[in-house]
Design a protein around this motif. Structure first.
Motif, PDB file in Angstrom:
ATOM      1  N   GLU A   1       1.419 -11.678  -4.464  1.00 37.77           N
ATOM      2  CA  GLU A   1       2.276 -12.843  -4.723  1.00 37.77           C
ATOM      3  C   GLU A   1       1.582 -14.133  -4.315  1.00 37.77           C
ATOM      4  OE1 GLU A   1       5.848 -11.988  -2.638  1.00 37.77           O
ATOM      5  OE2 GLU A   1       6.650 -10.659  -4.205  1.00 37.77           O
ATOM      6  N   ARG A   2       0.759 -14.073  -3.263  1.00 33.70           N
ATOM      7  CA  ARG A   2       0.090 -15.275  -2.776  1.00 33.70           C
ATOM      8  C   ARG A   2      -1.148 -15.618  -3.606  1.00 33.70           C
ATOM      9  NH1 ARG A   2      -1.344 -13.499   1.930  1.00 33.70           N
ATOM     10  NH2 ARG A   2      -3.534 -13.110   1.391  1.00 33.70           N
ATOM     11  N   GLU A   3      -1.959 -14.623  -3.925  1.00 31.41           N
ATOM     12  CA  GLU A   3      -3.251 -14.872  -4.551  1.00 31.41           C
ATOM     13  C   GLU A   3      -3.239 -14.760  -6.076  1.00 31.41           C
ATOM     14  OE1 GLU A   3      -5.814 -15.968  -2.914  1.00 31.41           O
ATOM     15  OE2 GLU A   3      -4.841 -15.813  -0.944  1.00 31.41           O
ATOM     16  N   HIS A   4      -2.346 -13.945  -6.626  1.00 27.66           N
ATOM     17  CA  HIS A   4      -2.341 -13.722  -8.083  1.00 27.66           C
ATOM     18  C   HIS A   4      -0.916 -13.710  -8.625  1.00 27.66           C
ATOM     19  CE1 HIS A   4      -6.625 -12.853  -7.884  1.00 27.66           C
ATOM     20  NE2 HIS A   4      -6.364 -12.057  -6.850  1.00 27.66           N
ATOM     21  N   PRO A   5      -0.178 -14.795  -8.413  1.00 25.59           N
ATOM     22  CA  PRO A   5       1.238 -14.808  -8.815  1.00 25.59           C
ATOM     23  C   PRO A   5       1.442 -14.718 -10.323  1.00 25.59           C
ATOM     24  CG  PRO A   5       0.507 -17.004  -8.192  1.00 25.59           C
ATOM     25  CD  PRO A   5      -0.592 -16.070  -7.797  1.00 25.59           C
ATOM     26  N   ASP A   6       0.443 -15.093 -11.117  1.00 25.45           N
ATOM     27  CA  ASP A   6       0.592 -15.096 -12.571  1.00 25.45           C
ATOM     28  C   ASP A   6       0.102 -13.809 -13.228  1.00 25.45           C
ATOM     29  OD1 ASP A   6       1.632 -17.692 -12.488  1.00 25.45           O
ATOM     30  OD2 ASP A   6      -0.380 -18.566 -12.522  1.00 25.45           O
ATOM     31  N   ALA A   7      -0.484 -12.922 -12.457  1.00 29.87           N
ATOM     32  CA  ALA A   7      -1.000 -11.678 -13.031  1.00 29.87           C
ATOM     33  C   ALA A   7       0.148 -10.734 -13.371  1.00 29.87           C
ATOM     34  CB  ALA A   7      -1.954 -11.000 -12.052  1.00 29.87           C
ATOM     35  N   THR A   8      -0.010  -9.971 -14.442  1.00 29.24           N
ATOM     36  CA  THR A   8       0.952  -8.936 -14.809  1.00 29.24           C
ATOM     37  C   THR A   8       0.648  -7.685 -13.993  1.00 29.24           C
ATOM     38  OG1 THR A   8       1.130  -9.775 -17.064  1.00 29.24           O
ATOM     39  CG2 THR A   8       1.805  -7.496 -16.693  1.00 29.24           C
ATOM     40  N   LEU A   9       1.662  -7.144 -13.329  1.00 30.30           N
ATOM     41  CA  LEU A   9       1.488  -5.934 -12.529  1.00 30.30           C
ATOM     42  C   LEU A   9       1.895  -4.725 -13.366  1.00 30.30           C
ATOM     43  CD1 LEU A   9       2.906  -7.094  -9.076  1.00 30.30           C
ATOM     44  CD2 LEU A   9       0.600  -7.381 -10.024  1.00 30.30           C
ATOM     45  N   GLU A  10       1.013  -3.764 -13.458  1.00 31.88           N
ATOM     46  CA  GLU A  10       1.264  -2.577 -14.277  1.00 31.88           C
ATOM     47  C   GLU A  10       1.180  -1.326 -13.411  1.00 31.88           C
ATOM     48  OE1 GLU A  10      -0.623  -0.113 -18.067  1.00 31.88           O
ATOM     49  OE2 GLU A  10      -1.241  -2.189 -17.687  1.00 31.88           O
ATOM     50  N   ALA A  11       2.282  -0.580 -13.304  1.00 36.51           N
ATOM     51  CA  ALA A  11       2.297   0.663 -12.538  1.00 36.51           C
ATOM     52  C   ALA A  11       1.746   1.796 -13.395  1.00 36.51           C
ATOM     53  CB  ALA A  11       3.710   0.984 -12.079  1.00 36.51           C
TER      54      ALA A  11
ATOM     55  N   ALA B   1      -3.522  -3.247 -12.348  1.00 35.05           N
ATOM     56  CA  ALA B   1      -2.967  -1.913 -12.571  1.00 35.05           C
ATOM     57  C   ALA B   1      -3.235  -1.020 -11.362  1.00 35.05           C
ATOM     58  CB  ALA B   1      -3.574  -1.286 -13.819  1.00 35.05           C
ATOM     59  N   SER B   2      -2.204  -0.337 -10.905  1.00 33.94           N
ATOM     60  CA  SER B   2      -2.363   0.630  -9.818  1.00 33.94           C
ATOM     61  C   SER B   2      -1.091   1.454  -9.711  1.00 33.94           C
ATOM     62  CB  SER B   2      -2.673  -0.067  -8.489  1.00 33.94           C
ATOM     63  OG  SER B   2      -3.150   0.871  -7.541  1.00 33.94           O
ATOM     64  N   HIS B   3      -1.112   2.405  -8.814  1.00 31.83           N
ATOM     65  CA  HIS B   3       0.100   3.183  -8.539  1.00 31.83           C
ATOM     66  C   HIS B   3       1.179   2.251  -7.996  1.00 31.83           C
ATOM     67  CE1 HIS B   3       2.768   6.135  -6.591  1.00 31.83           C
ATOM     68  NE2 HIS B   3       2.247   7.005  -7.436  1.00 31.83           N
ATOM     69  N   SER B   4       2.432   2.551  -8.301  1.00 32.36           N
ATOM     70  CA  SER B   4       3.529   1.677  -7.874  1.00 32.36           C
ATOM     71  C   SER B   4       3.563   1.503  -6.364  1.00 32.36           C
ATOM     72  CB  SER B   4       4.868   2.237  -8.366  1.00 32.36           C
ATOM     73  OG  SER B   4       5.077   3.564  -7.883  1.00 32.36           O
ATOM     74  N   GLN B   5       3.219   2.557  -5.604  1.00 29.74           N
ATOM     75  CA  GLN B   5       3.198   2.435  -4.147  1.00 29.74           C
ATOM     76  C   GLN B   5       2.105   1.458  -3.693  1.00 29.74           C
ATOM     77  OE1 GLN B   5       4.249   4.475  -1.120  1.00 29.74           O
ATOM     78  NE2 GLN B   5       6.117   5.143  -2.125  1.00 29.74           N
ATOM     79  N   ALA B   6       0.948   1.513  -4.321  1.00 30.87           N
ATOM     80  CA  ALA B   6      -0.140   0.603  -3.947  1.00 30.87           C
ATOM     81  C   ALA B   6       0.223  -0.837  -4.266  1.00 30.87           C
ATOM     82  CB  ALA B   6      -1.425   1.010  -4.678  1.00 30.87           C
ATOM     83  N   LEU B   7       0.839  -1.070  -5.416  1.00 33.63           N
ATOM     84  CA  LEU B   7       1.275  -2.423  -5.758  1.00 33.63           C
ATOM     85  C   LEU B   7       2.268  -2.942  -4.719  1.00 33.63           C
ATOM     86  CD1 LEU B   7       1.794  -1.977  -9.612  1.00 33.63           C
ATOM     87  CD2 LEU B   7      -0.059  -3.264  -8.503  1.00 33.63           C
ATOM     88  N   ALA B   8       3.179  -2.074  -4.303  1.00 35.04           N
ATOM     89  CA  ALA B   8       4.179  -2.486  -3.314  1.00 35.04           C
ATOM     90  C   ALA B   8       3.542  -2.729  -1.950  1.00 35.04           C
ATOM     91  CB  ALA B   8       5.268  -1.425  -3.210  1.00 35.04           C
ATOM     92  N   GLN B   9       2.549  -1.933  -1.594  1.00 36.05           N
ATOM     93  CA  GLN B   9       1.898  -2.077  -0.299  1.00 36.05           C
ATOM     94  C   GLN B   9       1.061  -3.350  -0.195  1.00 36.05           C
ATOM     95  OE1 GLN B   9      -0.296   1.603   0.094  1.00 36.05           O
ATOM     96  NE2 GLN B   9       1.565   2.784  -0.258  1.00 36.05           N
TER      97      GLN B   9
END
Length: 268
Positions: A108-118, A94-102
């Motif tokens: 994608e390389r280290e945690h491809p199966d994790a759910t990303l929550e903005a 979980a993080s701000h959408s900009q941080a997730l994008a940055q």
């Protein structure tokens, strides 16, 4: 002087605002911050305006176009993202959408199966991680502790990652002094060559444009507001001449001079 910025405590906005004042309060959206400053509730607000990886923060652009405020300082802070969690058995990041994008490449390389929550801010994501062992947050490594560990540091896609912030103030605080000026232009027109006409007064006077960006006006489809940053102060005769010509070209709409300012601080 009390300054208002994005909360909760520990956001990158909070770190940037400490260059303004230590008396800081928090709001949950950029629009709320700008509205509070425009009304005179606070003397200063700090909002993110542009990131070196993900570009402009659209909510900030829309807010400074909607409310009549002044831009009085520019603060650039390096962004150092870390992955923070109670342990490695998390399912959600979980993080701000900009941080997730940055941090897209790392995630994608280290945690491809994790759910990303903005969520509303990096600090809010960190708090979620502190409360829930199945959640990891992305934020500054200084947010570790109180049950959170830094699982990975400097996970942003570019080591040069930095965010530009505006310090905003009530309109009476606008200044003509400074090496940069921000403008918002609504021409209320649309015809071939319009943008070229709007930019020509600056080119003819050798005024560099450091940023030009369009945002929907909200009035009708295909109608735009232009955000323009120039390398020149409002105190300069050439800037005044260019703006007089620009205002003539935009006579069906308006030109807002947000003010002139300098880059004064880089916050670690």
């Amino acid at each position: 002087m009390t300054a208002v910025t994005l909360g909760p405590e520990g956001t990158y906005s909070h770190r940037a605002t400490r260059a303004i004042d230590d008396d800081i309060v928090f709001r949950q959206s950029v629009t709320d911050i700008v509205a509070a400053v425009a009304s005179g509730e606070f003397e200063r607000g700090v909002i993110p305006i542009e990131n070196s990886i993900e570009g402009s923060v659209t909510e900030s652009l829309d807010a400074v176009a909607e409310y009549d405020i002044a831009v009085v300082r520019e603060i650039v802070t390096p962004i150092r993202h870390a992955l923070l969690a109670q342990d490695r058995d998390f399912e959600t990041i979980a993080s701000h959408s900009q941080a997730l994008a940055q941090c897209r490449t790392y995630l994608e390389r280290e945690h491809p199966d994790a759910t990303l929550e903005a969520v509303a801010s990096t600090a809010q994501g960190v708090e979620y991680a502190r409360e829930d062992p199945t959640v990891a947050g992305i934020g500054h490594p200084d947010n570790a502790g109180n049950g959170l560990e830094v699982l990975a540091a400097d996970i942003q896609d570019q080591t040069s990652n930095a965010t530009r912030f505006f310090a905003v103030a009530p309109v009476a605080h606008r200044s003509t002094a400074g090496g940069k000026t921000s403008l918002v232009v609504y021409p209320n027109a649309n015809y071939p060559g319009l943008l070229l006409e709007l930019l020509k007064p600056f080119a003819e006077r050798d005024i560099n444009l450091s940023r030009v960006e369009s945002r929907p006006s909200g009035e009708r489809l295909g109608d735009y507001v232009f955000h323009i940053d120039i390398a020149g102060g409002l105190y300069e005769d050439r800037t005044q001449a260019a703006l007089e010509e620009l205002e003539t070209l935009a006579d069906k709409g308006w030109v807002r001079r947000l003010g002139s300012y300098d880059l004064e601080h880089v916050v670690d």
